[in-house]
Motif scaffolding. Structure first.
Motif, PDB file in Angstrom:
ATOM      1  N   GLY A   1       0.780  -1.230   0.000  1.00  0.00           N
ATOM      2  CA  GLY A   1       0.000   0.000   0.000  1.00  0.00           C
ATOM      3  C   GLY A   1       0.807   1.273   0.000  1.00  0.00           C
ATOM      4  N   THR A   2       2.121   1.167   0.132  1.00  0.00           N
ATOM      5  CA  THR A   2       2.958   2.366   0.223  1.00  0.00           C
ATOM      6  C   THR A   2       3.058   3.064  -1.122  1.00  0.00           C
ATOM      7  OG1 THR A   2       4.232   1.232   1.936  1.00  0.00           O
ATOM      8  CG2 THR A   2       5.175   3.243   1.026  1.00  0.00           C
ATOM      9  N   MET A   3       3.270   2.316  -2.192  1.00  0.00           N
ATOM     10  CA  MET A   3       3.385   2.920  -3.512  1.00  0.00           C
ATOM     11  C   MET A   3       2.073   3.560  -3.951  1.00  0.00           C
ATOM     12  SD  MET A   3       5.029   1.336  -6.984  1.00  0.00           S
ATOM     13  CE  MET A   3       3.827   0.020  -7.188  1.00  0.00           C
ATOM     14  N   ASP A   4       0.947   3.035  -3.479  1.00  0.00           N
ATOM     15  CA  ASP A   4      -0.350   3.595  -3.862  1.00  0.00           C
ATOM     16  C   ASP A   4      -0.473   5.064  -3.470  1.00  0.00           C
ATOM     17  OD1 ASP A   4      -2.596   1.191  -4.585  1.00  0.00           O
ATOM     18  OD2 ASP A   4      -0.764   0.570  -3.593  1.00  0.00           O
ATOM     19  N   VAL A   5       0.171   5.452  -2.372  1.00  0.00           N
ATOM     20  CA  VAL A   5       0.106   6.846  -1.938  1.00  0.00           C
ATOM     21  C   VAL A   5       0.684   7.780  -3.001  1.00  0.00           C
ATOM     22  CG1 VAL A   5       0.917   8.498  -0.203  1.00  0.00           C
ATOM     23  CG2 VAL A   5       0.153   6.224   0.502  1.00  0.00           C
ATOM     24  N   LEU A   6       1.691   7.315  -3.744  1.00  0.00           N
ATOM     25  CA  LEU A   6       2.304   8.152  -4.772  1.00  0.00           C
ATOM     26  C   LEU A   6       1.329   8.481  -5.896  1.00  0.00           C
ATOM     27  CD1 LEU A   6       5.806   6.420  -5.112  1.00  0.00           C
ATOM     28  CD2 LEU A   6       5.182   8.385  -3.691  1.00  0.00           C
ATOM     29  N   PHE A   7       0.263   7.697  -6.030  1.00  0.00           N
ATOM     30  CA  PHE A   7      -0.706   7.895  -7.106  1.00  0.00           C
ATOM     31  C   PHE A   7      -1.910   8.727  -6.696  1.00  0.00           C
ATOM     32  CE2 PHE A   7       1.615   4.118  -8.426  1.00  0.00           C
ATOM     33  CZ  PHE A   7       1.768   4.313  -9.799  1.00  0.00           C
ATOM     34  N   VAL A   8      -1.936   9.208  -5.464  1.00  0.00           N
ATOM     35  CA  VAL A   8      -3.109   9.927  -4.965  1.00  0.00           C
ATOM     36  C   VAL A   8      -3.453  11.130  -5.847  1.00  0.00           C
ATOM     37  CG1 VAL A   8      -3.864  11.443  -3.090  1.00  0.00           C
ATOM     38  CG2 VAL A   8      -3.034   9.164  -2.573  1.00  0.00           C
ATOM     39  N   ASP A   9      -2.443  11.869  -6.318  1.00  0.00           N
ATOM     40  CA  ASP A   9      -2.699  13.043  -7.154  1.00  0.00           C
ATOM     41  C   ASP A   9      -2.182  12.822  -8.571  1.00  0.00           C
ATOM     42  OD1 ASP A   9      -0.010  13.080  -6.571  1.00  0.00           O
ATOM     43  OD2 ASP A   9       0.090  15.235  -6.163  1.00  0.00           O
ATOM     44  N   SER A  10      -2.304  11.584  -9.069  1.00  0.00           N
ATOM     45  CA  SER A  10      -1.715  11.244 -10.371  1.00  0.00           C
ATOM     46  C   SER A  10      -2.537  11.719 -11.554  1.00  0.00           C
ATOM     47  CB  SER A  10      -1.523   9.726 -10.478  1.00  0.00           C
ATOM     48  OG  SER A  10      -2.771   9.069 -10.452  1.00  0.00           O
ATOM     49  N   GLY A  11      -3.801  12.133 -11.316  1.00  0.00           N
ATOM     50  CA  GLY A  11      -4.653  12.531 -12.434  1.00  0.00           C
ATOM     51  C   GLY A  11      -5.190  11.320 -13.159  1.00  0.00           C
ATOM     52  N   ASP A  12      -5.209  11.373 -14.484  1.00  0.00           N
ATOM     53  CA  ASP A  12      -5.714  10.290 -15.316  1.00  0.00           C
ATOM     54  C   ASP A  12      -4.882   9.028 -15.088  1.00  0.00           C
ATOM     55  OD1 ASP A  12      -6.561   8.579 -17.303  1.00  0.00           O
ATOM     56  OD2 ASP A  12      -6.067   9.914 -18.972  1.00  0.00           O
ATOM     57  N   PRO A  13      -5.509   7.934 -14.609  1.00  0.00           N
ATOM     58  CA  PRO A  13      -4.726   6.716 -14.351  1.00  0.00           C
ATOM     59  C   PRO A  13      -4.104   6.115 -15.607  1.00  0.00           C
ATOM     60  CG  PRO A  13      -7.073   6.258 -14.186  1.00  0.00           C
ATOM     61  CD  PRO A  13      -6.937   7.750 -14.291  1.00  0.00           C
ATOM     62  N   TRP A  14      -4.697   6.405 -16.770  1.00  0.00           N
ATOM     63  CA  TRP A  14      -4.125   5.897 -18.020  1.00  0.00           C
ATOM     64  C   TRP A  14      -2.938   6.733 -18.480  1.00  0.00           C
ATOM     65  CZ3 TRP A  14      -5.588   1.277 -19.602  1.00  0.00           C
ATOM     66  CH2 TRP A  14      -6.831   0.789 -19.204  1.00  0.00           C
ATOM     67  N   ASN A  15      -2.876   7.961 -17.990  1.00  0.00           N
ATOM     68  CA  ASN A  15      -1.799   8.869 -18.376  1.00  0.00           C
ATOM     69  C   ASN A  15      -1.425   9.728 -17.171  1.00  0.00           C
ATOM     70  OD1 ASN A  15       0.053  10.247 -20.019  1.00  0.00           O
ATOM     71  ND2 ASN A  15      -1.478  11.765 -20.630  1.00  0.00           N
ATOM     72  N   PRO A  16      -0.799   9.111 -16.148  1.00  0.00           N
ATOM     73  CA  PRO A  16      -0.507   9.849 -14.914  1.00  0.00           C
ATOM     74  C   PRO A  16       0.429  11.026 -15.140  1.00  0.00           C
ATOM     75  CG  PRO A  16       0.588   7.709 -14.942  1.00  0.00           C
ATOM     76  CD  PRO A  16      -0.339   7.724 -16.112  1.00  0.00           C
ATOM     77  N   ARG A  17       0.333  11.969 -14.251  1.00  0.00           N
ATOM     78  CA  ARG A  17       1.150  13.181 -14.360  1.00  0.00           C
ATOM     79  C   ARG A  17       2.643  12.823 -14.348  1.00  0.00           C
ATOM     80  NH1 ARG A  17      -2.896  15.102 -10.409  1.00  0.00           N
ATOM     81  NH2 ARG A  17      -4.286  16.548 -11.506  1.00  0.00           N
ATOM     82  N   PRO A  18       3.450  13.567 -15.105  1.00  0.00           N
ATOM     83  CA  PRO A  18       4.891  13.295 -15.139  1.00  0.00           C
ATOM     84  C   PRO A  18       5.535  13.289 -13.762  1.00  0.00           C
ATOM     85  CG  PRO A  18       4.301  14.787 -16.915  1.00  0.00           C
ATOM     86  CD  PRO A  18       3.067  14.626 -16.073  1.00  0.00           C
ATOM     87  N   ALA A  19       5.073  14.162 -12.874  1.00  0.00           N
ATOM     88  CA  ALA A  19       5.654  14.207 -11.527  1.00  0.00           C
ATOM     89  C   ALA A  19       5.385  12.907 -10.782  1.00  0.00           C
ATOM     90  CB  ALA A  19       5.088  15.396 -10.751  1.00  0.00           C
ATOM     91  N   THR A  20       4.203  12.323 -10.971  1.00  0.00           N
ATOM     92  CA  THR A  20       3.881  11.042 -10.339  1.00  0.00           C
ATOM     93  C   THR A  20       4.758   9.938 -10.899  1.00  0.00           C
ATOM     94  OG1 THR A  20       1.572  11.679  -9.957  1.00  0.00           O
ATOM     95  CG2 THR A  20       2.076   9.325  -9.998  1.00  0.00           C
ATOM     96  N   VAL A  21       4.862   9.885 -12.219  1.00  0.00           N
ATOM     97  CA  VAL A  21       5.696   8.856 -12.853  1.00  0.00           C
ATOM     98  C   VAL A  21       7.143   8.966 -12.381  1.00  0.00           C
ATOM     99  CG1 VAL A  21       6.608   8.010 -15.054  1.00  0.00           C
ATOM    100  CG2 VAL A  21       4.207   8.704 -14.881  1.00  0.00           C
ATOM    101  N   ALA A  22       7.647  10.192 -12.261  1.00  0.00           N
ATOM    102  CA  ALA A  22       9.034  10.390 -11.827  1.00  0.00           C
ATOM    103  C   ALA A  22       9.258   9.844 -10.423  1.00  0.00           C
ATOM    104  CB  ALA A  22       9.387  11.878 -11.879  1.00  0.00           C
TER     105      ALA A  22
END
Length: 257
Positions: A133-154
């Motif tokens: 569940g730790t990595m899931d926190v990084l996706f909280v503000d990822s935007g579109d799950p099919w095309n997550p924000r560059p900051a999230t991907v980084a």
């Protein structure tokens, strides 16, 4: 994210965030860990113990990312895995976890304050790295799950690069998550990594994913035998409707819609 049995419902309401974005605030976690004794994200150990035992041997050196107040390390220790290092970014969580494992006589378990995006360990020093569940926190503000924000991907790639670096040449990364394969595989399958990718599911209403990434075993054609994508069940059970899993999932879905 499902609460352990016997937990008080009022306490659960006291620590639940007002919005999923609170999960990104370190002060939220310090406050939560100062008030909450124990919480298990994505079901407790009994639901995936058989999968752990298939991949984590008693002589494995294990690193747990974002231990929080989970009892995962306790369960592994009881199953004979004693060379365990737990890290968390919250000093409150670390202090309380240190006291807990010491009180139980688990002298071999080390608990350190550290950032999973900047692991303070040498290269190739762990047999197994686990995140639940730790990595899931990084996706909280990822935007579109099919095309997550560059900051999230980084951030996710920085985490994965660190995990890959500290794993031994034949090490295993275990990721226990909500993230479905069509969202996670583009990240796991990056050419930066040499691991193969397999997964299993567990859970009743929600399907949680148990990913097994084996370093040095990447298949040439990129196909993962035996892992076919299936739509997860949305039949929710009473305990899941009342758990923080459901709050987290619906908040994220609302942000992505």
């Amino acid at each position: 994210m499902a609460e352990s049995e016997g937990s008080n419902q009022a306490d659960k309401r006291d620590v639940a965030p007002s919005t999923a974005l609170d999960y990104l605030d370190p002060s939220y976690w310090d406050e939560r860990f100062s008030r909450e004794e124990h919480y298990e994200w994505f079901k407790d150990y009994s639901h995936f113990r058989h999968l752990m035992q298939q991949n984590v041997k008693p002589d494995s050196s294990v690193l747990e990312l974002g231990c929080g107040n989970s009892q995962l390390c306790d369960n592994l220790y009881k199953d004979g895995v004693t060379d365990i290092t737990c890290i968390d970014l919250s000093a409150v969580a670390v202090e309380r976890m240190q006291k807990r494992v010491q009180s139980k006589g688990y002298k071999e378990i080390k608990v350190l304050e550290a950032d999973m995006l900047d692991l303070p360990f040498g290269d190739e020093c762990f047999d197994v790295v686990i995140e639940k569940g730790t990595m899931d926190v990084l996706f909280v503000d990822s935007g579109d799950p099919w095309n997550p924000r560059p900051a999230t991907v980084a951030k996710v790639m920085l985490m994965l690069q660190g995990v890959h670096r500290v794993l031994k040449p034949d090490g295993i990364f275990i990721s226990i998550t909500f993230g479905q394969p069509h969202f996670r595989r583009p990240l796991f399958d990056s050419p930066d990594f040499t691991w193969s990718v397999e997964w299993n599911t567990f859970g009743d209403g929600f399907h949680y994913f148990f990913y097994i990434l084996k370093k040095g075993r990447r298949s040439i054609d990129g196909e993962r035998p035996g892992n076919k994508l299936q739509a997860p069940s949305i039949n929710l059970f009473h305990d899941e409707l009342e758990s923080e899993d459901y709050l987290f999932r619906t908040n994220v879905d609302e942000m992505d819609s």
